[in-house]
Design a protein around this motif. Structure first.
Motif, PDB file in Angstrom:
ATOM      1  N   VAL A   1       0.840  -1.206   0.000  1.00 51.45           N
ATOM      2  CA  VAL A   1       0.000   0.000   0.000  1.00 51.45           C
ATOM      3  C   VAL A   1       0.868   1.246   0.000  1.00 51.45           C
ATOM      4  O   VAL A   1       0.608   2.201  -0.742  1.00 51.45           O
ATOM      5  CB  VAL A   1      -0.945  -0.007   1.218  1.00 51.45           C
ATOM      6  N   ARG A   2       1.900   1.269   0.819  1.00 54.40           N
ATOM      7  CA  ARG A   2       2.769   2.441   0.881  1.00 54.40           C
ATOM      8  C   ARG A   2       3.554   2.625  -0.414  1.00 54.40           C
ATOM      9  O   ARG A   2       3.834   3.761  -0.816  1.00 54.40           O
ATOM     10  CB  ARG A   2       3.721   2.299   2.067  1.00 54.40           C
ATOM     11  N   LYS A   3       3.897   1.510  -1.080  1.00 49.49           N
ATOM     12  CA  LYS A   3       4.585   1.617  -2.362  1.00 49.49           C
ATOM     13  C   LYS A   3       3.670   2.177  -3.441  1.00 49.49           C
ATOM     14  O   LYS A   3       4.095   2.979  -4.284  1.00 49.49           O
ATOM     15  CB  LYS A   3       5.103   0.239  -2.782  1.00 49.49           C
ATOM     16  N   ALA A   4       2.403   1.771  -3.398  1.00 46.86           N
ATOM     17  CA  ALA A   4       1.466   2.176  -4.442  1.00 46.86           C
ATOM     18  C   ALA A   4       0.816   3.522  -4.165  1.00 46.86           C
ATOM     19  O   ALA A   4       0.525   4.277  -5.099  1.00 46.86           O
ATOM     20  CB  ALA A   4       0.392   1.106  -4.610  1.00 46.86           C
ATOM     21  N   ARG A   5       0.571   3.866  -2.868  1.00 46.83           N
ATOM     22  CA  ARG A   5      -0.201   5.072  -2.540  1.00 46.83           C
ATOM     23  C   ARG A   5       0.532   6.075  -1.658  1.00 46.83           C
ATOM     24  O   ARG A   5      -0.009   7.147  -1.388  1.00 46.83           O
ATOM     25  CB  ARG A   5      -1.506   4.667  -1.849  1.00 46.83           C
ATOM     26  N   GLY A   6       1.699   5.740  -1.198  1.00 45.92           N
ATOM     27  CA  GLY A   6       2.430   6.671  -0.349  1.00 45.92           C
ATOM     28  C   GLY A   6       2.363   6.271   1.113  1.00 45.92           C
ATOM     29  O   GLY A   6       1.589   5.397   1.520  1.00 45.92           O
ATOM     30  N   LEU A   7       3.176   6.946   1.931  1.00 44.76           N
ATOM     31  CA  LEU A   7       3.312   6.579   3.345  1.00 44.76           C
ATOM     32  C   LEU A   7       2.073   6.910   4.168  1.00 44.76           C
ATOM     33  O   LEU A   7       1.819   6.276   5.191  1.00 44.76           O
ATOM     34  CB  LEU A   7       4.533   7.280   3.950  1.00 44.76           C
ATOM     35  N   ASP A   8       1.305   7.912   3.767  1.00 46.32           N
ATOM     36  CA  ASP A   8       0.147   8.338   4.551  1.00 46.32           C
ATOM     37  C   ASP A   8      -1.154   7.716   4.061  1.00 46.32           C
ATOM     38  O   ASP A   8      -2.239   8.204   4.379  1.00 46.32           O
ATOM     39  CB  ASP A   8       0.026   9.869   4.505  1.00 46.32           C
ATOM     40  N   ALA A   9      -1.076   6.647   3.272  1.00 48.77           N
ATOM     41  CA  ALA A   9      -2.288   6.039   2.725  1.00 48.77           C
ATOM     42  C   ALA A   9      -3.148   5.449   3.829  1.00 48.77           C
ATOM     43  O   ALA A   9      -2.648   4.952   4.848  1.00 48.77           O
ATOM     44  CB  ALA A   9      -1.917   4.957   1.716  1.00 48.77           C
ATOM     45  N   ASP A  10      -4.455   5.510   3.632  1.00 54.68           N
ATOM     46  CA  ASP A  10      -5.419   4.938   4.571  1.00 54.68           C
ATOM     47  C   ASP A  10      -5.486   3.437   4.324  1.00 54.68           C
ATOM     48  O   ASP A  10      -5.922   2.980   3.266  1.00 54.68           O
ATOM     49  CB  ASP A  10      -6.786   5.586   4.365  1.00 54.68           C
ATOM     50  N   LEU A  11      -5.052   2.653   5.301  1.00 53.91           N
ATOM     51  CA  LEU A  11      -4.995   1.209   5.132  1.00 53.91           C
ATOM     52  C   LEU A  11      -6.366   0.560   5.096  1.00 53.91           C
ATOM     53  O   LEU A  11      -6.508  -0.574   4.634  1.00 53.91           O
ATOM     54  CB  LEU A  11      -4.161   0.584   6.249  1.00 53.91           C
ATOM     55  N   THR A  12      -7.391   1.255   5.580  1.00 55.55           N
ATOM     56  CA  THR A  12      -8.732   0.663   5.582  1.00 55.55           C
ATOM     57  C   THR A  12      -9.382   0.690   4.199  1.00 55.55           C
ATOM     58  O   THR A  12     -10.339  -0.036   3.956  1.00 55.55           O
ATOM     59  CB  THR A  12      -9.639   1.391   6.573  1.00 55.55           C
ATOM     60  N   LEU A  13      -8.864   1.537   3.303  1.00 56.60           N
ATOM     61  CA  LEU A  13      -9.402   1.595   1.944  1.00 56.60           C
ATOM     62  C   LEU A  13      -8.772   0.489   1.104  1.00 56.60           C
ATOM     63  O   LEU A  13      -7.552   0.365   1.047  1.00 56.60           O
ATOM     64  CB  LEU A  13      -9.109   2.954   1.303  1.00 56.60           C
ATOM     65  N   PRO A  14      -9.575  -0.362   0.449  1.00 55.08           N
ATOM     66  CA  PRO A  14      -9.017  -1.495  -0.318  1.00 55.08           C
ATOM     67  C   PRO A  14      -8.062  -1.019  -1.409  1.00 55.08           C
ATOM     68  O   PRO A  14      -8.342  -0.054  -2.123  1.00 55.08           O
ATOM     69  CB  PRO A  14     -10.261  -2.168  -0.918  1.00 55.08           C
ATOM     70  N   LEU A  15      -6.942  -1.710  -1.522  1.00 54.53           N
ATOM     71  CA  LEU A  15      -5.968  -1.384  -2.564  1.00 54.53           C
ATOM     72  C   LEU A  15      -6.337  -2.040  -3.889  1.00 54.53           C
ATOM     73  O   LEU A  15      -6.149  -1.465  -4.948  1.00 54.53           O
ATOM     74  CB  LEU A  15      -4.574  -1.853  -2.119  1.00 54.53           C
ATOM     75  N   PHE A  16      -6.871  -3.241  -3.822  1.00 54.37           N
ATOM     76  CA  PHE A  16      -7.191  -4.004  -5.018  1.00 54.37           C
ATOM     77  C   PHE A  16      -8.650  -3.801  -5.410  1.00 54.37           C
ATOM     78  O   PHE A  16      -9.513  -3.619  -4.547  1.00 54.37           O
ATOM     79  CB  PHE A  16      -6.934  -5.497  -4.791  1.00 54.37           C
ATOM     80  N   PRO A  17      -8.946  -3.844  -6.712  1.00 56.60           N
ATOM     81  CA  PRO A  17     -10.351  -3.752  -7.139  1.00 56.60           C
ATOM     82  C   PRO A  17     -11.140  -4.950  -6.638  1.00 56.60           C
ATOM     83  O   PRO A  17     -10.609  -6.057  -6.517  1.00 56.60           O
ATOM     84  CB  PRO A  17     -10.260  -3.736  -8.671  1.00 56.60           C
ATOM     85  N   ASP A  18     -12.399  -4.705  -6.336  1.00 55.22           N
ATOM     86  CA  ASP A  18     -13.256  -5.755  -5.802  1.00 55.22           C
ATOM     87  C   ASP A  18     -13.567  -6.755  -6.910  1.00 55.22           C
ATOM     88  O   ASP A  18     -14.085  -6.403  -7.972  1.00 55.22           O
ATOM     89  CB  ASP A  18     -14.554  -5.154  -5.258  1.00 55.22           C
ATOM     90  N   THR A  19     -13.226  -8.024  -6.692  1.00 52.38           N
ATOM     91  CA  THR A  19     -13.478  -9.068  -7.681  1.00 52.38           C
ATOM     92  C   THR A  19     -14.843  -9.707  -7.512  1.00 52.38           C
ATOM     93  O   THR A  19     -15.172 -10.657  -8.221  1.00 52.38           O
ATOM     94  CB  THR A  19     -12.397 -10.160  -7.573  1.00 52.38           C
ATOM     95  N   GLY A  20     -15.647  -9.185  -6.573  1.00 51.13           N
ATOM     96  CA  GLY A  20     -16.981  -9.729  -6.370  1.00 51.13           C
ATOM     97  C   GLY A  20     -17.020 -10.684  -5.198  1.00 51.13           C
ATOM     98  O   GLY A  20     -16.013 -11.256  -4.778  1.00 51.13           O
TER      99      GLY A  20
END
Length: 502
Positions: A172-191
């Motif tokens: 998550v930190r690599k993709a969104r930065g150090l202050d990213a909200d960990l509760t928000l899903p990083l991956f798209p919902d596959t259903g």
């Protein structure tokens, strides 16, 4: 006066002790953690009677001034402690509860205790060398998850990340930065329903970069939501991309060929073909694009009358199957004469990894030219055989190219074919056996080997049976030489022979 000095000294010492007593209770700042601000204080304590806040420690005021009830505190803790109880009743039912931070790389937790009807909440940063007495019995499992080399996370019923391991936090930190909200899903919902086979290939974007990261997701149903496992497949995707580019390059190259190409993979399905194959076989492009297997391919060729009708088609197809299963040195080569009059050269070669390639080449023009040449040669041979004079034609390299029937009868070579490979030296030795010694035969040998200053000449030779022969030697423009033998009584002028040779 001494009493006042002593009293002042005692007061000063007391103040120092008071300051020293307060110092350990001051805030320790940490700018790297999402929930806490620069003025956050740890080891803060809150006391609740039901949902109502009844008391708190003094140091809890920094950053939590507006906490008035349980929901206020829960909203402050929700981002970094998503498993914090929704109501105090959960604490009452369990007695003691430890809530770990969603970022497992941070040693912080919330201690919840039920004490005589009062719920005590403490924001705690345990010492790294010590373990909290109130430990979840599932800690070994969580430790194993945290040490896993691939991301693991849990989505609750609201599609929010409830828990994740260290690999997920790092991603998550690599993709969104150090202050990213960990509760928000990083991956798209596959259903909610996992795909067939249990895996889904997904990609995520990297902030500040055009590159993508690819993963295979495995989804498992869990009592609290859905548990996900992500496996890095960037190397596989890159290899597949490189393979596709290679195939595209090969396809563009093969598109320029006039030879039809059909490559079947290890599963005996058509993997690659070029436009020339469509032109030569007249097979529909949509049929080829559906990747037919090799049996369907040749069956369709047979239906299109684009291959010779075999006497035993089943036996021929078995032969083709044997070829495909043969070793690396196996091969297939045939010439197909089609009902339309076209002639194809068809070859098959095994390729690495169990693949096989078939090449279709239209050789109608070559076959027609060869047949025409042979027809003309047969015509020329027929004309020469009608002449009464014996004719021998030597090629540029000094070998006997052709003779006629009169020649074969004169020199006793009736059983030999019209095409020979004897050299002029070998041929003149045969002549010598039937003639009286003469230097003319040596001069013929020298003339055939000459390249310059060649002009027509004649001489007479005598055979052992007493027959006199007029021998005429005529050079050709391409370096060949014609030698004509005519008996003195049946001698022809040189002009007709020169016209024939021309």
């Amino acid at each position: 006066m001494a009493d006042w000095i002593i009293l002042a000294a005692i007061s000063l010492v007391s103040c120092c002790f008071a300051i020293l007593w307060l110092l350990p209770r001051r805030a320790r700042r940490d700018n790297s953690y999402g929930m806490f601000t620069a003025s956050s204080l740890f080891d803060a304590v809150f006391l609740f009677d039901g949902d109502r806040l009844i008391s708190h420690s003094d140091i809890a005021l920094a950053g939590f001034e507006h906490v008035a009830d349980w929901n206020d505190l829960r909203r402050l803790l929700q981002r970094d402690f998503p498993t914090f109880p929704e109501t105090p009743d959960l604490v009452r039912d369990q007695g003691n509860l430890v809530v770990s931070a969603i970022d497992c790389t941070v040693e912080r937790e919330v201690l919840c205790e039920w004490i005589d009807g009062i719920v005590r909440i403490q924001l705690h940063e345990p010492a790294r060398e010590k373990k909290t007495k109130l430990r979840d019995p599932n800690d070994p499992i969580r430790l194993a998850m945290d040490q896993a080399p691939y991301p693991v996370w849990l989505l609750d019923q609201n599609a929010s990340v409830r828990w994740c391991n260290a690999a997920y936090v790092a991603l998550v930190r690599k993709a969104r930065g150090l202050d990213a909200d960990l509760t928000l899903p990083l991956f798209p919902d596959t259903g909610a329903e996992p795909r067939r086979g249990g895996k889904s290939r997904v990609s995520i974007d990297v902030a500040g970069s055009e590159s993508k990261l690819w993963f295979d997701l495995t989804q498992v149903d869990h009592a609290e939501g859905r548990l996900f496992y992500a496996v890095d497949i960037n190397a596989i995707v890159q290899a597949e991309t490189a393979q596709r580019k290679f195939v595209q390059t090969m396809t563009k190259t093969f598109a320029q060929l006039s030879i039809g190409l059909a490559i079947f993979d290890r599963n005996r399905q058509l993997a690659l073909f070029n436009p020339a194959l469509i032109d030569l076989t007249t097979l529909p492009p949509d049929f080829l694009s559906c990747r037919p297997n090799i049996s369907s391919f040749f069956d369709r060729l047979r239906d299109q009358h684009m291959m010779p009708e075999p006497k035993n088609y089943r036996s021929w197809r078995n032969q083709m199957n044997d070829l495909l299963e043969a070793a690396e040195d196996g091969n297939y080569q045939e010439t197909w004469s089609l009902p339309s009059g076209s002639v194809y050269s068809v070859s098959g070669r095994p390729h690495p990894d169990g693949a096989v390639a078939f090449l279709f080449e239209d050789i109608t023009a070559e076959i027609t030219l060869t047949r025409r040449f042979r027809s003309e040669m047969d015509l020329m041979q027929s004309i020469l055989d009608k002449l009464a004079d014996a004719i021998a034609v030597f090629s540029e390299d000094g070998t006997l190219a052709l003779t006629n029937y009169a020649y074969q009868r004169l020199w006793g070579t009736q059983d030999e074919a019209g095409f020979h490979s004897e050299t002029v030296t070998e041929v003149t030795r045969i002549w010598q056996d039937h003639c009286v010694a003469t230097p003319v035969l040596g001069e013929i040998r020298d003339f055939v080997d000459m390249r310059d200053d060649r002009t027509e000449w004649s001489a007479e030779i005598q055979m052992r049976n007493g027959t006199a022969l007029d021998c005429t030697v005529m050079p050709m423009q391409n370096g060949a030489t014609i030698v004509r033998f005519a008996t003195a009584s049946n001698s022809l002028t040189a002009e007709p022979m020169a016209q024939i040779s021309a």
